[in-house]
Write a protein that holds these residues in place. Structure first.
Motif, short mmCIF file in Angstrom:
data_model
loop_
_atom_site.label_atom_id
_atom_site.label_comp_id
_atom_site.label_asym_id
_atom_site.label_seq_id
_atom_site.Cartn_x
_atom_site.Cartn_y
_atom_site.Cartn_z
N ASN A 3 0.83 -1.21 0.00
CA ASN A 3 0.00 0.00 0.00
C ASN A 3 0.86 1.26 0.00
O ASN A 3 0.55 2.24 -0.66
CB ASN A 3 -0.94 0.01 1.20
CG ASN A 3 -2.11 -0.94 1.03
OD1 ASN A 3 -2.39 -1.39 -0.07
ND2 ASN A 3 -2.79 -1.25 2.13
N ALA A 4 1.95 1.22 0.74
CA ALA A 4 2.85 2.37 0.80
C ALA A 4 3.45 2.64 -0.58
O ALA A 4 3.56 3.79 -1.01
CB ALA A 4 3.95 2.13 1.83
N LYS A 5 3.83 1.57 -1.29
CA LYS A 5 4.39 1.73 -2.64
C LYS A 5 3.32 2.28 -3.59
O LYS A 5 3.61 3.14 -4.42
CB LYS A 5 4.92 0.40 -3.15
CG LYS A 5 6.22 -0.03 -2.52
CD LYS A 5 6.70 -1.34 -3.11
CE LYS A 5 7.97 -1.81 -2.41
NZ LYS A 5 8.45 -3.09 -2.95
N ASP B 135 3.61 10.33 -6.79
CA ASP B 135 4.54 10.70 -7.86
C ASP B 135 3.79 11.06 -9.14
O ASP B 135 4.13 12.02 -9.84
CB ASP B 135 5.53 9.57 -8.13
CG ASP B 135 6.51 9.34 -6.99
OD1 ASP B 135 6.63 10.24 -6.13
OD2 ASP B 135 7.14 8.26 -6.96
N MET B 136 2.74 10.28 -9.44
CA MET B 136 1.95 10.56 -10.63
C MET B 136 1.25 11.91 -10.52
O MET B 136 1.22 12.69 -11.47
CB MET B 136 0.90 9.46 -10.85
CG MET B 136 1.47 8.19 -11.43
SD MET B 136 0.28 6.81 -11.57
CE MET B 136 -1.21 7.58 -12.07
#
Length: 81
Positions: free
Chosen positions: A5-7, A14-15
């Motif tokens: 979930n963190a990733k 970032d997007m």
């Protein structure tokens, strides 16, 4: 699961940051194009106004011709009566 979930959250963040930068670039280009268009429009307006000041425009010449034709037609009608 927490790591996954963190990733995913980091990837979305970032997007969003990338999208925000791209949007800012598009807005900057749009502002530049708008400034160019405004300058072009001002140039056209200045050109048209200088044409009107320096010499008769085509419209005014056509209007003068139309008036002369109307006078000639009226004179011809008077001569025929």
């Amino acid at each position: 699961l927490v790591q996954s979930n963190a990733k995913s959250i980091q990837s979305l963040t970032d997007m969003f940051a990338t999208d925000k930068l791209e949007q800012a670039e598009r807005n900057a280009r749009l502002d530049q194009n708008l400034a160019k268009l405004t300058a072009l429009n001002e140039g056209v307006v200045n050109l048209l106004s200088s044409l009107d000041e320096d010499r008769p425009t085509v419209f005014r010449k056509l209007n003068a011709i139309e008036n002369k034709v109307d006078r000639l037609l009226a004179q011809r009608e008077d001569d025929n009566n």
